[in-house]
Design a protein around this motif. Sequence first.
Motif, PDB file in Angstrom:
ATOM      1  N   PRO A 104       0.799  -1.233   0.000  1.00  0.00           N
ATOM      2  CA  PRO A 104       0.000   0.000   0.000  1.00  0.00           C
ATOM      3  C   PRO A 104       0.827   1.276   0.000  1.00  0.00           C
ATOM      4  CG  PRO A 104      -1.012  -1.598   1.469  1.00  0.00           C
ATOM      5  CD  PRO A 104       0.306  -2.189   1.027  1.00  0.00           C
ATOM      6  N   GLN A 105       1.922   1.303   0.746  1.00  0.00           N
ATOM      7  CA  GLN A 105       2.732   2.527   0.785  1.00  0.00           C
ATOM      8  C   GLN A 105       3.268   2.877  -0.593  1.00  0.00           C
ATOM      9  OE1 GLN A 105       5.436   1.266   3.999  1.00  0.00           O
ATOM     10  NE2 GLN A 105       4.772   3.081   5.111  1.00  0.00           N
ATOM     11  N   VAL A 106       3.723   1.865  -1.322  1.00  0.00           N
ATOM     12  CA  VAL A 106       4.233   2.096  -2.676  1.00  0.00           C
ATOM     13  C   VAL A 106       3.110   2.537  -3.600  1.00  0.00           C
ATOM     14  CG1 VAL A 106       5.212   0.943  -4.711  1.00  0.00           C
ATOM     15  CG2 VAL A 106       6.207   0.551  -2.449  1.00  0.00           C
ATOM     16  N   ARG A 107       1.941   1.905  -3.478  1.00  0.00           N
ATOM     17  CA  ARG A 107       0.834   2.222  -4.382  1.00  0.00           C
ATOM     18  C   ARG A 107       0.288   3.631  -4.175  1.00  0.00           C
ATOM     19  NH1 ARG A 107      -0.420  -3.373  -3.162  1.00  0.00           N
ATOM     20  NH2 ARG A 107      -2.048  -2.774  -1.671  1.00  0.00           N
ATOM     21  N   TYR A 108       0.451   4.192  -2.994  1.00  0.00           N
ATOM     22  CA  TYR A 108       0.035   5.574  -2.769  1.00  0.00           C
ATOM     23  C   TYR A 108       0.887   6.556  -3.575  1.00  0.00           C
ATOM     24  CZ  TYR A 108      -3.489   5.160   0.897  1.00  0.00           C
ATOM     25  OH  TYR A 108      -4.647   4.899   1.584  1.00  0.00           O
ATOM     26  N   ARG A 109       2.098   6.173  -3.875  1.00  0.00           N
ATOM     27  CA  ARG A 109       3.019   7.068  -4.574  1.00  0.00           C
ATOM     28  C   ARG A 109       3.295   6.639  -6.018  1.00  0.00           C
ATOM     29  NH1 ARG A 109       4.658  12.294  -3.579  1.00  0.00           N
ATOM     30  NH2 ARG A 109       6.728  12.671  -4.407  1.00  0.00           N
ATOM     31  N   GLY A 110       3.311   5.313  -6.248  1.00  0.00           N
ATOM     32  CA  GLY A 110       3.635   4.800  -7.570  1.00  0.00           C
ATOM     33  C   GLY A 110       2.574   5.161  -8.598  1.00  0.00           C
ATOM     34  N   THR A 111       2.998   5.477  -9.822  1.00  0.00           N
ATOM     35  CA  THR A 111       2.089   5.936 -10.875  1.00  0.00           C
ATOM     36  C   THR A 111       1.987   4.914 -11.999  1.00  0.00           C
ATOM     37  OG1 THR A 111       3.827   7.056 -12.128  1.00  0.00           O
ATOM     38  CG2 THR A 111       2.734   8.322 -10.373  1.00  0.00           C
ATOM     39  N   ILE A 112       0.881   4.981 -12.727  1.00  0.00           N
ATOM     40  CA  ILE A 112       0.731   4.084 -13.865  1.00  0.00           C
ATOM     41  C   ILE A 112       1.763   4.417 -14.942  1.00  0.00           C
ATOM     42  CG2 ILE A 112      -1.067   5.530 -14.931  1.00  0.00           C
ATOM     43  CD1 ILE A 112      -2.293   2.944 -16.056  1.00  0.00           C
ATOM     44  N   GLY A 113       2.036   5.703 -15.140  1.00  0.00           N
ATOM     45  CA  GLY A 113       3.008   6.092 -16.150  1.00  0.00           C
ATOM     46  C   GLY A 113       4.402   5.614 -15.815  1.00  0.00           C
ATOM     47  N   GLY A 114       4.804   5.777 -14.552  1.00  0.00           N
ATOM     48  CA  GLY A 114       6.121   5.310 -14.147  1.00  0.00           C
ATOM     49  C   GLY A 114       6.255   3.806 -14.278  1.00  0.00           C
ATOM     50  N   ASN A 115       5.172   3.079 -13.968  1.00  0.00           N
ATOM     51  CA  ASN A 115       5.222   1.627 -14.032  1.00  0.00           C
ATOM     52  C   ASN A 115       5.388   1.127 -15.453  1.00  0.00           C
ATOM     53  OD1 ASN A 115       3.953  -1.271 -13.976  1.00  0.00           O
ATOM     54  ND2 ASN A 115       4.253  -0.754 -11.819  1.00  0.00           N
ATOM     55  N   VAL A 116       4.709   1.771 -16.403  1.00  0.00           N
ATOM     56  CA  VAL A 116       4.766   1.258 -17.774  1.00  0.00           C
ATOM     57  C   VAL A 116       5.884   1.873 -18.611  1.00  0.00           C
ATOM     58  CG1 VAL A 116       2.284   0.800 -17.742  1.00  0.00           C
ATOM     59  CG2 VAL A 116       3.114   2.926 -18.776  1.00  0.00           C
ATOM     60  N   ALA A 117       6.419   3.028 -18.211  1.00  0.00           N
ATOM     61  CA  ALA A 117       7.305   3.771 -19.114  1.00  0.00           C
ATOM     62  C   ALA A 117       8.782   3.432 -18.990  1.00  0.00           C
ATOM     63  CB  ALA A 117       7.122   5.277 -18.902  1.00  0.00           C
ATOM     64  N   ASN A 118       9.225   2.908 -17.838  1.00  0.00           N
ATOM     65  CA  ASN A 118      10.680   2.796 -17.675  1.00  0.00           C
ATOM     66  C   ASN A 118      11.254   1.492 -18.189  1.00  0.00           C
ATOM     67  OD1 ASN A 118       9.862   1.059 -15.635  1.00  0.00           O
ATOM     68  ND2 ASN A 118      11.484   1.696 -14.224  1.00  0.00           N
ATOM     69  N   GLY A 119      10.405   0.581 -18.657  1.00  0.00           N
ATOM     70  CA  GLY A 119      10.914  -0.624 -19.312  1.00  0.00           C
ATOM     71  C   GLY A 119      11.467  -1.674 -18.384  1.00  0.00           C
ATOM     72  N   ASP A 120      11.125  -1.616 -17.100  1.00  0.00           N
ATOM     73  CA  ASP A 120      11.576  -2.636 -16.151  1.00  0.00           C
ATOM     74  C   ASP A 120      10.799  -3.924 -16.408  1.00  0.00           C
ATOM     75  OD1 ASP A 120      12.124  -4.246 -13.935  1.00  0.00           O
ATOM     76  OD2 ASP A 120      12.194  -2.558 -12.551  1.00  0.00           O
ATOM     77  N   PRO A 121      11.481  -5.024 -16.751  1.00  0.00           N
ATOM     78  CA  PRO A 121      10.753  -6.264 -17.067  1.00  0.00           C
ATOM     79  C   PRO A 121      10.008  -6.849 -15.876  1.00  0.00           C
ATOM     80  CG  PRO A 121      13.123  -6.671 -16.932  1.00  0.00           C
ATOM     81  CD  PRO A 121      12.937  -5.183 -16.901  1.00  0.00           C
TER      82      PRO A 121
END
Length: 287
Positions: A104-121
Motif C-alpha cells: 500500500p505505501q508504494v501504491r500511494y506514490r507509484g504511478t501508472i506512467g512510471g510503471n509502464v514507461a521505464n521498461g523494467d521487465p
Amino acid sequence: MIPGSFSYHRPASVSDAVKLLASLGEDARPLAGGHSLVPMMKLRLAAPTHLVDLHGVAGLRGLRRDGNAIVIGAMTTQHELLASDEIAKALPILHETALLIADPQVRYRGTIGGNVANGDPGNDLPALMMVLGATYRLEGPSGARDVAAAEFYQGAYFTALEPGEILTSVTIPVPPSGHGYAYEKLKRKVGDYATAAAAVVLTMAGGKVASCTIGLTNLHETPLLAAEASQVVIGTALDAAALKQAAAAAQAIMAPAADARGPVEYRKHVGGIMVMRALERAKSRLA
C-alpha cells in the motif's frame, strides 16, 4: 547510500516539462513515483544532473471514459486506480493487478506512467497493457504520437521513448462485457517483483474459447505476448490438455534470468503454472 548532486525542476505543464527535458538533454530524467529511479540514484547506478519532477503537472492526473475506452493520466497513482469505480467496473483486471503491485505505501506514490514507461521487465502493468491492447500517448519536442504498448518495449529498460519525450497518458479499450480475466503472480514475499506472472483476457461462446490474449511478466527482458499459447486454446473448452499445451507454448518463448528468485528452468516451470492458473480463473469468471 546518498545520491549525487542534482538540480531540481518542477514544471507546471506538459509543454514546460518537454522543453526542460529537451534543453537539458541526456543529463535530465523525469521523476514520477520515483520507486525505480531514486533507489538507482542512491546506489549510484543512475546519476542524472537534473530531475524534472512531474508532480506539479495537473494535466497528467486523473482518468476518464472516452467512448469505449478509458484514458488514464500518466501521474495517476495505483492507489487512485484501486479507488476508481470506473476501473473496477470496466477494467477489473487492472484493479486486480494494481492490488498486487508492491504494497500500500508504494501504491500511494507509484504511478501508472512510471510503471509502464521505464521498461523494467519486473513491473506488473506492461504485460497487462499489451494484453488489453493499450496505447501510450508520448509527447516531446516534435509533438505528440501514439504507440501501441505491444510495440513500446524493445529491451530491458529500453523503450520507444525518444529523447525529450514523456509518456502522458494510457488509453485502454474496454473489453467486451462478460469477458473472463485473471492476473496470476508468484512472488517470494509481499512487495517483491514477480518470480513469474501471467495475465489473461478471454471470451467464450458455446462452451468454447472464442478469443484469448495471454501476457507474461518478468519471464524475459521485456514483457511478452504469448500469441501461440493464446491460439492453442481457441476453440477448446479449456480442458486439462489445452491448458498444458498453452503452458508449453508460453514456456517456449520464456527466457528469464537466473537470479535470487530461482534458476531459469524453475522460473519457466512456474511461469507455465501461472498461465494455466490464469486461464482457469479467467474461465471461472465468465458471466
